[in-house]
Scaffold this motif. Structure first.
Motif, PDB file in Angstrom:
ATOM      1  N   GLN A  38       0.927  -1.613  -0.112  1.00  0.00           N
ATOM      2  CA  GLN A  38      -0.420  -0.006  -0.203  1.00  0.00           C
ATOM      3  C   GLN A  38       1.115   0.973  -0.260  1.00  0.00           C
ATOM      4  OE1 GLN A  38      -2.647  -0.441   2.957  1.00  0.00           O
ATOM      5  NE2 GLN A  38      -4.279  -1.537   2.321  1.00  0.00           N
ATOM      6  N   ALA A  39       1.884   1.438   0.774  1.00  0.00           N
ATOM      7  CA  ALA A  39       3.027   2.224   0.776  1.00  0.00           C
ATOM      8  C   ALA A  39       3.099   2.665  -0.432  1.00  0.00           C
ATOM      9  CB  ALA A  39       3.818   2.220   2.061  1.00  0.00           C
ATOM     10  N   GLY A  40       3.750   1.764  -1.289  1.00  0.00           N
ATOM     11  CA  GLY A  40       4.400   1.275  -2.732  1.00  0.00           C
ATOM     12  C   GLY A  40       3.986   1.703  -3.556  1.00  0.00           C
ATOM     13  N   ALA A  41       2.299   2.106  -4.048  1.00  0.00           N
ATOM     14  CA  ALA A  41       1.754   1.944  -4.700  1.00  0.00           C
ATOM     15  C   ALA A  41       1.520   3.707  -5.049  1.00  0.00           C
ATOM     16  CB  ALA A  41       0.200   1.432  -4.270  1.00  0.00           C
ATOM     17  N   PRO A  42       1.374   3.858  -4.034  1.00  0.00           N
ATOM     18  CA  PRO A  42       0.944   5.472  -4.698  1.00  0.00           C
ATOM     19  C   PRO A  42       2.494   5.855  -5.144  1.00  0.00           C
ATOM     20  CG  PRO A  42       0.182   5.112  -2.872  1.00  0.00           C
ATOM     21  CD  PRO A  42       1.021   3.911  -3.058  1.00  0.00           C
ATOM     22  N   VAL A  43       3.597   5.859  -5.181  1.00  0.00           N
ATOM     23  CA  VAL A  43       4.493   6.036  -5.297  1.00  0.00           C
ATOM     24  C   VAL A  43       4.589   5.904  -7.136  1.00  0.00           C
ATOM     25  CG1 VAL A  43       7.163   5.687  -5.850  1.00  0.00           C
ATOM     26  CG2 VAL A  43       5.631   6.148  -3.345  1.00  0.00           C
ATOM     27  N   ALA A  44       4.464   4.086  -7.553  1.00  0.00           N
ATOM     28  CA  ALA A  44       4.515   4.361  -8.790  1.00  0.00           C
ATOM     29  C   ALA A  44       3.712   4.968  -9.550  1.00  0.00           C
ATOM     30  CB  ALA A  44       4.339   2.430  -8.504  1.00  0.00           C
ATOM     31  N   GLU A  45       2.545   4.787  -9.112  1.00  0.00           N
ATOM     32  CA  GLU A  45       1.204   5.576  -9.277  1.00  0.00           C
ATOM     33  C   GLU A  45       1.619   7.136  -9.783  1.00  0.00           C
ATOM     34  OE1 GLU A  45      -2.218   5.483  -7.578  1.00  0.00           O
ATOM     35  OE2 GLU A  45      -2.219   2.942  -8.111  1.00  0.00           O
ATOM     36  N   ASN A  46       2.094   7.592  -9.281  1.00  0.00           N
ATOM     37  CA  ASN A  46       2.431   9.543  -9.117  1.00  0.00           C
ATOM     38  C   ASN A  46       4.414   9.150 -10.377  1.00  0.00           C
ATOM     39  OD1 ASN A  46       1.270   9.933  -7.497  1.00  0.00           O
ATOM     40  ND2 ASN A  46       2.503  10.077  -5.475  1.00  0.00           N
ATOM     41  N   ILE A  47       4.541   8.265 -10.486  1.00  0.00           N
ATOM     42  CA  ILE A  47       5.615   7.990 -11.711  1.00  0.00           C
ATOM     43  C   ILE A  47       5.113   8.935 -12.841  1.00  0.00           C
ATOM     44  CG2 ILE A  47       7.436   7.038 -12.748  1.00  0.00           C
ATOM     45  CD1 ILE A  47       7.831   5.167 -10.486  1.00  0.00           C
ATOM     46  N   GLY A  48       4.252   8.105 -13.419  1.00  0.00           N
ATOM     47  CA  GLY A  48       3.143   8.353 -14.396  1.00  0.00           C
ATOM     48  C   GLY A  48       2.284   9.684 -14.609  1.00  0.00           C
ATOM     49  N   VAL A  49       2.317  10.778 -13.261  1.00  0.00           N
ATOM     50  CA  VAL A  49       2.152  11.804 -13.731  1.00  0.00           C
ATOM     51  C   VAL A  49       2.960  12.954 -13.319  1.00  0.00           C
ATOM     52  CG1 VAL A  49       0.338  13.344 -11.506  1.00  0.00           C
ATOM     53  CG2 VAL A  49      -0.048  11.031 -11.871  1.00  0.00           C
ATOM     54  N   ASN A  50       3.494  12.802 -12.993  1.00  0.00           N
ATOM     55  CA  ASN A  50       4.643  13.788 -12.533  1.00  0.00           C
ATOM     56  C   ASN A  50       6.138  13.734 -13.887  1.00  0.00           C
ATOM     57  OD1 ASN A  50       4.275  14.248 -10.212  1.00  0.00           O
ATOM     58  ND2 ASN A  50       6.503  12.690  -9.448  1.00  0.00           N
ATOM     59  N   SER A  51       5.792  13.136 -14.146  1.00  0.00           N
ATOM     60  CA  SER A  51       6.324  12.884 -15.988  1.00  0.00           C
ATOM     61  C   SER A  51       5.540  13.257 -17.665  1.00  0.00           C
ATOM     62  CB  SER A  51       6.873  11.438 -16.506  1.00  0.00           C
ATOM     63  OG  SER A  51       6.127  10.281 -16.273  1.00  0.00           O
ATOM     64  N   ALA A  52       4.305  13.361 -16.852  1.00  0.00           N
ATOM     65  CA  ALA A  52       3.260  13.567 -18.410  1.00  0.00           C
ATOM     66  C   ALA A  52       2.607  15.522 -18.191  1.00  0.00           C
ATOM     67  CB  ALA A  52       2.237  12.662 -17.492  1.00  0.00           C
ATOM     68  N   GLN A  53       3.506  15.945 -17.427  1.00  0.00           N
ATOM     69  CA  GLN A  53       3.800  17.098 -17.366  1.00  0.00           C
ATOM     70  C   GLN A  53       3.820  18.153 -18.945  1.00  0.00           C
ATOM     71  OE1 GLN A  53       6.163  18.699 -14.179  1.00  0.00           O
ATOM     72  NE2 GLN A  53       4.291  17.738 -12.540  1.00  0.00           N
ATOM     73  N   GLN A  54       2.690  17.716 -19.754  1.00  0.00           N
ATOM     74  CA  GLN A  54       3.278  18.464 -21.208  1.00  0.00           C
ATOM     75  C   GLN A  54       1.391  18.573 -22.038  1.00  0.00           C
ATOM     76  OE1 GLN A  54       4.888  15.109 -23.642  1.00  0.00           O
ATOM     77  NE2 GLN A  54       6.616  15.718 -22.881  1.00  0.00           N
ATOM     78  N   ARG A  55       1.340  19.367 -22.167  1.00  0.00           N
ATOM     79  CA  ARG A  55       0.182  19.818 -22.668  1.00  0.00           C
ATOM     80  C   ARG A  55       0.129  19.764 -24.065  1.00  0.00           C
ATOM     81  NH1 ARG A  55      -2.760  24.112 -18.406  1.00  0.00           N
ATOM     82  NH2 ARG A  55      -2.555  22.620 -16.398  1.00  0.00           N
ATOM     83  N   LEU A  56       0.043  18.824 -25.564  1.00  0.00           N
ATOM     84  CA  LEU A  56       0.419  18.944 -26.716  1.00  0.00           C
ATOM     85  C   LEU A  56      -0.713  19.920 -27.261  1.00  0.00           C
ATOM     86  CD1 LEU A  56       2.181  15.410 -27.079  1.00  0.00           C
ATOM     87  CD2 LEU A  56       3.251  17.986 -26.330  1.00  0.00           C
ATOM     88  N   ARG A  57      -0.274  20.532 -28.148  1.00  0.00           N
ATOM     89  CA  ARG A  57      -1.551  20.850 -29.076  1.00  0.00           C
ATOM     90  C   ARG A  57      -1.084  20.916 -29.914  1.00  0.00           C
ATOM     91  NH1 ARG A  57      -3.123  20.555 -24.804  1.00  0.00           N
ATOM     92  NH2 ARG A  57      -4.653  22.098 -22.903  1.00  0.00           N
ATOM     93  N   GLU A  58      -1.936  21.153 -31.430  1.00  0.00           N
ATOM     94  CA  GLU A  58      -1.734  21.307 -32.783  1.00  0.00           C
ATOM     95  C   GLU A  58      -2.288  22.974 -32.902  1.00  0.00           C
ATOM     96  OE1 GLU A  58      -1.340  19.259 -37.232  1.00  0.00           O
ATOM     97  OE2 GLU A  58      -3.386  19.225 -35.677  1.00  0.00           O
ATOM     98  N   ILE A  59      -0.794  24.070 -33.650  1.00  0.00           N
ATOM     99  CA  ILE A  59      -1.766  24.883 -33.642  1.00  0.00           C
ATOM    100  C   ILE A  59      -0.956  25.334 -35.190  1.00  0.00           C
ATOM    101  CG2 ILE A  59      -0.748  25.390 -31.743  1.00  0.00           C
ATOM    102  CD1 ILE A  59       2.158  26.995 -32.070  1.00  0.00           C
ATOM    103  N   SER A  60      -1.032  26.566 -35.668  1.00  0.00           N
ATOM    104  CA  SER A  60      -0.764  26.551 -37.528  1.00  0.00           C
ATOM    105  C   SER A  60       0.199  28.433 -36.974  1.00  0.00           C
ATOM    106  CB  SER A  60      -2.399  27.610 -37.717  1.00  0.00           C
ATOM    107  OG  SER A  60      -1.671  27.787 -39.186  1.00  0.00           O
ATOM    108  N   VAL A  61       1.396  27.629 -37.892  1.00  0.00           N
ATOM    109  CA  VAL A  61       2.035  28.374 -37.320  1.00  0.00           C
ATOM    110  C   VAL A  61       2.113  30.015 -39.057  1.00  0.00           C
ATOM    111  CG1 VAL A  61       4.666  28.945 -38.093  1.00  0.00           C
ATOM    112  CG2 VAL A  61       4.063  26.673 -36.882  1.00  0.00           C
ATOM    113  N   THR A  62       1.552  29.451 -40.289  1.00  0.00           N
ATOM    114  CA  THR A  62       1.409  30.245 -41.350  1.00  0.00           C
ATOM    115  C   THR A  62       0.389  29.025 -42.374  1.00  0.00           C
ATOM    116  OG1 THR A  62       1.764  31.959 -43.225  1.00  0.00           O
ATOM    117  CG2 THR A  62       2.927  29.818 -42.663  1.00  0.00           C
ATOM    118  N   LYS A  63      -0.583  29.822 -43.116  1.00  0.00           N
ATOM    119  CA  LYS A  63      -1.200  28.963 -44.520  1.00  0.00           C
ATOM    120  C   LYS A  63      -1.352  29.903 -45.122  1.00  0.00           C
ATOM    121  CE  LYS A  63      -4.889  28.326 -41.323  1.00  0.00           C
ATOM    122  NZ  LYS A  63      -5.018  26.845 -41.039  1.00  0.00           N
TER     123      LYS A  63
END
Length: 237
Positions: A25-50
């Motif tokens: 039980q003590a180790g489970a949150p640590v393993a789950e947090n690895i994915g949360v902490n490393s996924a701090q990304q907000r990928l967006r597709e944007i237009s540079v020029t048309k």
């Protein structure tokens, strides 16, 4: 085995089970947090020029190789999918034109020509990929994209050969060795688009060559921009 020994083993077994359960039980949150902490990304597709206005671009080619002409044309690729965020918010820019280049070769050779914005266009966030729709006219010329890193240093990435007919979306990934942001100054940096360069194949440097561009896009990580405090100062002075 004596009764005392049996009781001792049973006692040790009973005490061990709760310890194992607590450890899991003590180790489970640590393993789950690895994915949360490393996924701090907000990928967006944007237009540079048309590429809707040819007045925003300029061309370059060696005079002893030939001459180059630029103009916009009505049209575009039928397979192009609108950017989801722009379509959802109703802010999608009207895209009815493409940018065309005509190159007239005066002699054979491994020539190059380029099309560039009048000023480099900054791309927000940390750019992951860049894509552009191109008509290559089935030649062995090589297309590359020119960038400026966060320090203003020129970089160039190869997108591929233009040996196809009709429209094709060409994509390139930005390697991590291209510097985009300094952790000490997160509000500064990012890439800027500086143009496209075509390295001509010797066999195909004769007569007239036509190439068309439309809809340059970037997939970028906007986590730092979207999570920035509105009262935070900008270190651009």
């Amino acid at each position: 085995m004596s009764s005392f020994t049996k009781k001792l083993l049973l006692f040790l077994l009973i005490m061990t089970i709760p310890c194992l359960a607590f450890a899991q039980q003590a180790g489970a949150p640590v393993a789950e947090n690895i994915g949360v902490n490393s996924a701090q990304q907000r990928l967006r597709e944007i237009s540079v020029t048309k590429f809707n206005n040819d007045g925003f671009f300029r061309t370059a080619m060696s005079r002893d190789a030939g001459f180059i002409t630029m103009r916009r044309h009505r049209g575009g690729p039928l397979g192009k999918i609108p950017i989801e965020a722009e379509a959802r918010l109703g802010i999608e820019e009207e895209d009815i034109y493409v940018l065309g280049l005509r190159v007239n070769f005066d002699r054979r050779g491994v020539h190059t020509f380029a099309v560039m914005p009048v000023r480099p266009i900054p791309i927000p966030g940390i750019t992951k990929t860049l894509s552009v729709w191109v008509v290559g006219r089935n030649t062995n010329h090589m297309l590359s994209i020119m960038l400026l890193d966060q320090h203003g240093q020129p970089k160039e990435l190869t997108m591929g050969r233009l040996n196809f007919s009709g429209w094709r979306q060409m994509t390139v990934a930005v390697p991590p060795e291209i510097s985009q942001r300094n952790h000490r100054h997160p509000s500064l940096g990012g890439l800027s688009w500086a143009g496209f360069r075509v390295v001509c194949d010797l066999v195909d440097t004769w007569g007239s060559y036509f190439i068309y561009f439309d809809d340059l896009r970037a997939v970028t990580d906007l986590f730092a921009e979207e999570s920035r405090d509105i009262d935070d100062m900008v270190d651009g002075w």
